[in-house]
Design a protein around this motif. Structure first.
Motif, PDB file in Angstrom:
ATOM      1  N   THR A  46     -36.627  17.581   0.310  1.00  0.00           N
ATOM      2  CA  THR A  46     -37.804  16.788  -0.013  1.00  0.00           C
ATOM      3  C   THR A  46     -37.682  15.417   0.637  1.00  0.00           C
ATOM      4  O   THR A  46     -36.598  14.917   0.901  1.00  0.00           O
ATOM      5  N   THR A  64     -41.211  11.530  -2.021  1.00  0.00           N
ATOM      6  CA  THR A  64     -41.455  12.585  -3.002  1.00  0.00           C
ATOM      7  C   THR A  64     -40.346  12.612  -4.048  1.00  0.00           C
ATOM      8  O   THR A  64     -40.616  12.635  -5.234  1.00  0.00           O
ATOM      9  N   LEU A  96     -50.704  20.544  -2.271  1.00  0.00           N
ATOM     10  CA  LEU A  96     -50.325  19.288  -1.623  1.00  0.00           C
ATOM     11  C   LEU A  96     -50.725  18.148  -2.544  1.00  0.00           C
ATOM     12  O   LEU A  96     -51.761  18.208  -3.207  1.00  0.00           O
ATOM     13  N   HIS A  97     -49.912  17.092  -2.593  1.00  0.00           N
ATOM     14  CA  HIS A  97     -50.250  15.979  -3.476  1.00  0.00           C
ATOM     15  C   HIS A  97     -50.442  14.685  -2.704  1.00  0.00           C
ATOM     16  O   HIS A  97     -49.894  14.494  -1.618  1.00  0.00           O
ATOM     17  N   LEU A  98     -51.250  13.821  -3.285  1.00  0.00           N
ATOM     18  CA  LEU A  98     -51.524  12.491  -2.757  1.00  0.00           C
ATOM     19  C   LEU A  98     -51.430  11.526  -3.921  1.00  0.00           C
ATOM     20  O   LEU A  98     -52.083  11.730  -4.951  1.00  0.00           O
ATOM     21  N   TRP A 118     -44.031  16.796  -0.216  1.00  0.00           N
ATOM     22  CA  TRP A 118     -45.452  16.718  -0.565  1.00  0.00           C
ATOM     23  C   TRP A 118     -46.023  18.048  -1.044  1.00  0.00           C
ATOM     24  O   TRP A 118     -47.221  18.193  -1.186  1.00  0.00           O
TER      25      TRP A 118
END
Length: 111
Positions: free
Chosen positions: A62, A66, A34-36, A23
């Motif tokens: 990972t 992801t 950070l990703h969503l 993430w």
């Protein structure tokens, strides 16, 4: 007296974002993001938040989510698009800074 806008729209985007843990992406200035994943119907968007994430907390591997659904890298392709490591184009929908820097990318159909 006029109020200042709460969000500052940014036009200087990271040159690249490279995955460095579950993430977590890192840009060319070693800032972590950070990703969503946001899926609304047939539209796929990714919200990226720039946060100070200590490198000792980033795992060396990972997560499955992801690695299978997200690219390992995004490279700035034009002023308003990224090209990912899977050859897909993403439109920069928003890049703002308030309390934190936030960028929303949207997958371009048929890219």
């Amino acid at each position: 007296m006029a109020e200042l806008p709460s969000n500052v729209h940014l036009t200087l985007h990271p040159m690249y974002l490279s995955i460095c843990g579950p993430w977590v992406y890192e840009d060319e200035n070693h800032r972590t993001w950070l990703h969503l994943i946001i899926e609304t119907g047939s539209v796929l968007q990714v919200l990226l938040r720039q946060v100070d994430y200590p490198s000792e907390h980033i795992a060396l591997t990972t997560s499955l989510k992801t690695s299978h659904t997200m690219p390992s890298m995004w490279t700035l392709h034009h002023d308003s698009q990224y090209l990912d490591s899977m050859g897909r184009l993403w439109r920069i929908m928003q890049h703002v800074e308030d309390d934190m820097e936030v960028m929303i990318l949207e997958l371009i159909d048929n890219s």
